[in-house]
Design an enzyme around this catalytic site. Structure first.
Site, mmCIF file in Angstrom:
data_model
loop_
_atom_site.group_PDB
_atom_site.id
_atom_site.type_symbol
_atom_site.label_atom_id
_atom_site.label_comp_id
_atom_site.label_asym_id
_atom_site.label_seq_id
_atom_site.Cartn_x
_atom_site.Cartn_y
_atom_site.Cartn_z
ATOM 1 N N ALA A 158 43.587 35.502 37.988
ATOM 2 C CA ALA A 158 43.021 35.376 39.324
ATOM 3 C C ALA A 158 43.330 36.617 40.157
ATOM 4 O O ALA A 158 44.225 37.397 39.839
ATOM 5 C CB ALA A 158 43.574 34.131 40.010
ATOM 6 N N GLY B 76 42.776 32.422 34.166
ATOM 7 C CA GLY B 76 41.331 32.290 34.230
ATOM 8 C C GLY B 76 40.612 33.224 33.285
ATOM 9 O O GLY B 76 39.490 32.930 32.844
ATOM 10 N N GLU C 272 40.441 31.394 30.145
ATOM 11 C CA GLU C 272 39.508 30.278 30.318
ATOM 12 C C GLU C 272 38.057 30.763 30.247
ATOM 13 O O GLU C 272 37.185 30.072 29.704
ATOM 14 C CB GLU C 272 39.783 29.565 31.646
ATOM 15 C CG GLU C 272 41.088 28.765 31.615
ATOM 16 C CD GLU C 272 41.386 28.068 32.923
ATOM 17 O OE1 GLU C 272 41.451 26.823 32.935
ATOM 18 O OE2 GLU C 272 41.563 28.776 33.949
ATOM 19 N N GLU D 276 49.662 29.611 34.274
ATOM 20 C CA GLU D 276 49.561 28.993 35.602
ATOM 21 C C GLU D 276 50.766 28.132 35.958
ATOM 22 O O GLU D 276 51.129 28.012 37.136
ATOM 23 C CB GLU D 276 48.286 28.145 35.689
ATOM 24 C CG GLU D 276 46.994 28.940 35.762
ATOM 25 C CD GLU D 276 46.411 29.269 34.405
ATOM 26 O OE1 GLU D 276 45.231 29.644 34.340
ATOM 27 O OE2 GLU D 276 47.142 29.160 33.397
#
Length: 478
Positions: free
Chosen positions: A63, A102, A105, A125
């Site tokens: 992020a 992310g 992901e 995370e």
């Protein structure tokens, strides 16, 4: 389309390229740009397959920290990944450097994942009080199973490309030197039928594994019973075995929002930011580099420094000469052999009884009772001299907090040892005094030292943060 994501075509393969230095973080412009570039690729009749890659030294490293604490702007990452996964054309993700949070992901939402050697992947995370909230707890178990997914997600550890291939996180390792070559070659192999693309979200749900869930729960209860997010991670991964992907994603979102609302998330984010640049002396600028240092006496730190001396071109010696710029003096060693023109740095432990101003030193380097975080205290040195010394230590791979006139770490350590039954409360009280005395450049430096060197609970953020919150709460109470 924002200027940080581009689309272009090589023959019949469309390439979506992220260029958002330094680490291609998933800020709003990148998220929006990914959707725009995907639309271009799907509309391009000449493109039979798509490649997603990133410029620079890494894939998507997670992020955008500049957006932490800000209201989210659409498109949110789960929407971006769902659109990528639904692509009607085969979509290859090329990983290099790191693919974290992310970033991983996003890769899990692509149809095939190829990595360059040396790549590392992970979902860290949990270290920020969160869980992977864009499908990571649902797609990863479909690739690696419940047990491995729980281990990776609740620990937040990074995985090498070789281990990722063995586990099934990635589909291949390509020996190409640049991501574009790896992506084009892989996409060509898919079009020719030599590789098979697949949508992770359409794979069968992982088999239920109650023994693994119970084992990981017991481990978490033994190791981190006070933490909130690891147990929410466990619940989210368990949901991947019981429901459809859509249902699992809804449960993941509920648990993600619960983590977002947890006070622990705010504390862990505070600790994260505290560690970003503790070696910076405000307004010191960029002083000339120090490259010649004499290590006087014997100390375990000297072995660490010597192990990193070669790469930055720094010369270490056991005796000063005419070219020496800095003398680092072990406790009990004589400072008299240090030339007058050199910066003198006295090495002292955190439990020192010495008055730092009585030492024949310009700076004092405080070593911690645990961990490797060092504190560099300016006694007679200027801000520029302190910054140059901090830069030198950083070049030697040491993590340093800068302070002035007296040691923050020694004061916190003394307070904690004087109140062994309530070390945290003692450090909280001491932190307020240290801030009032303006011994720190940033109050977050107090928090960082307490967390890393004295075992203050990381999820609380640090003693000064906690003491300030307590004081604010008392002031607002009726």
């Amino acid at each position: 389309m924002p200027a940080c994501v581009y689309y272009h075509r090589h023959d019949d393969i469309g390439v979506i390229r992220i260029d958002n230095p330094p680490v291609n973080a998933l800020g709003h412009a990148v998220r929006r740009g990914l959707l725009d570039a995907l639309d271009q690729g799907l509309a391009d009749e000449g493109a039979r397959a798509l490649v997603l890659m990133a410029d620079g030294r890494t894939f998507i490293a997670g992020a955008d920290i500049r957006e932490f604490g800000q209201p989210p702007q659409p498109p949110l990452l789960p929407e971006v990944i769902a659109r990528l996964e639904a692509s009607a054309k085969p979509l290859v993700a090329v990983l290099h450097g790191t693919a974290l949070g992310g970033g991983l992901e996003v890769a899990l939402g692509c149809h095939y994942r190829v990595a360059l050697p040396g790549t590392r992947v992970g979902l860290p995370e949990v270290k920020l009080g969160l869980l992977p909230g864009a499908g990571g707890t649902q797609r990863l178990p479909r690739l690696v199973g419940v047990d491995s997914a729980l281990e990776l997600i609740t620990s937040g550890r990074f995985v090498s490309a070789d281990e990722a291939l063995t586990l099934g996180i990635i589909d291949a390792i390509d020996q190409s030197e640049v991501p574009l070559d790896a992506g084009l070659g892989t996409a060509r192999a898919i079009l020719e039928g030599r590789h098979t693309a697949r949508r992770t979200g359409e794979l069968a749900a992982p088999a239920a594994d109650p023994e693994a869930i119970a084992r990981h729960r017991a481990r978490l209860e033994a190791e981190v019973p006070e933490l909130f997010s690891p147990f929410r991670c466990l619940e989210a991964v368990a949901a991947s075995t019981q429901d459809s992907l859509a249902q699992g994603l809804r449960r993941e979102r509920e648990l993600f929002l619960a983590c977002m609302d947890s006070p622990q998330r705010a504390g862990l984010i505070h600790a994260f930011f505290a560690a970003r640049a503790p070696h910076r002396v405000p307004e010191a600028g960029e002083p000339p580099a120090l490259t010649r240092i004499a290590l006087l006496g014997e100390h375990p730190l000297f072995d660490r420094l010597e192990g990193h001396a070669g790469r930055p071109g720094i010369e270490l010696n056991d005796r000063p000469d005419a070219s020496t710029q800095v003398c680092l003096i072990a406790p009990g060693d004589a400072a008299g052999v240090c030339p007058t023109a050199c910066l003198r740095i006295a090495l002292q432990p955190a439990d020192t009884d010495s008055r730092l101003e009585d030492l024949n030193a310009d700076l004092v380097l405080i070593t911690p009772p645990q961990g490797a975080l060092l504190e560099l205290v300016a006694i007679r040195a200027s801000g520029e001299q302190q910054q140059a010394t901090a830069d030198l230590l950083k070049a030697l791979r040491q993590t340093v907090v800068v302070s002035r006139r007296a040691s923050l770490l020694a004061a916190l350590n003394r307070a904690a040892n004087e109140s062994p039954d309530d070390r945290c409360a003692a450090m909280e009280a001491a932190s307020l005094l240290l801030a009032d005395q303006r011994l720190c450049y940033r109050t977050s430096d107090i928090d960082l030292l307490a967390v890393e060197a004295l075992g203050y609970p990381r999820h609380l953020g640090g003693p000064h943060r906690q003491a300030t919150l307590t004081a604010s709460s008392s002031e607002t109470s009726p």
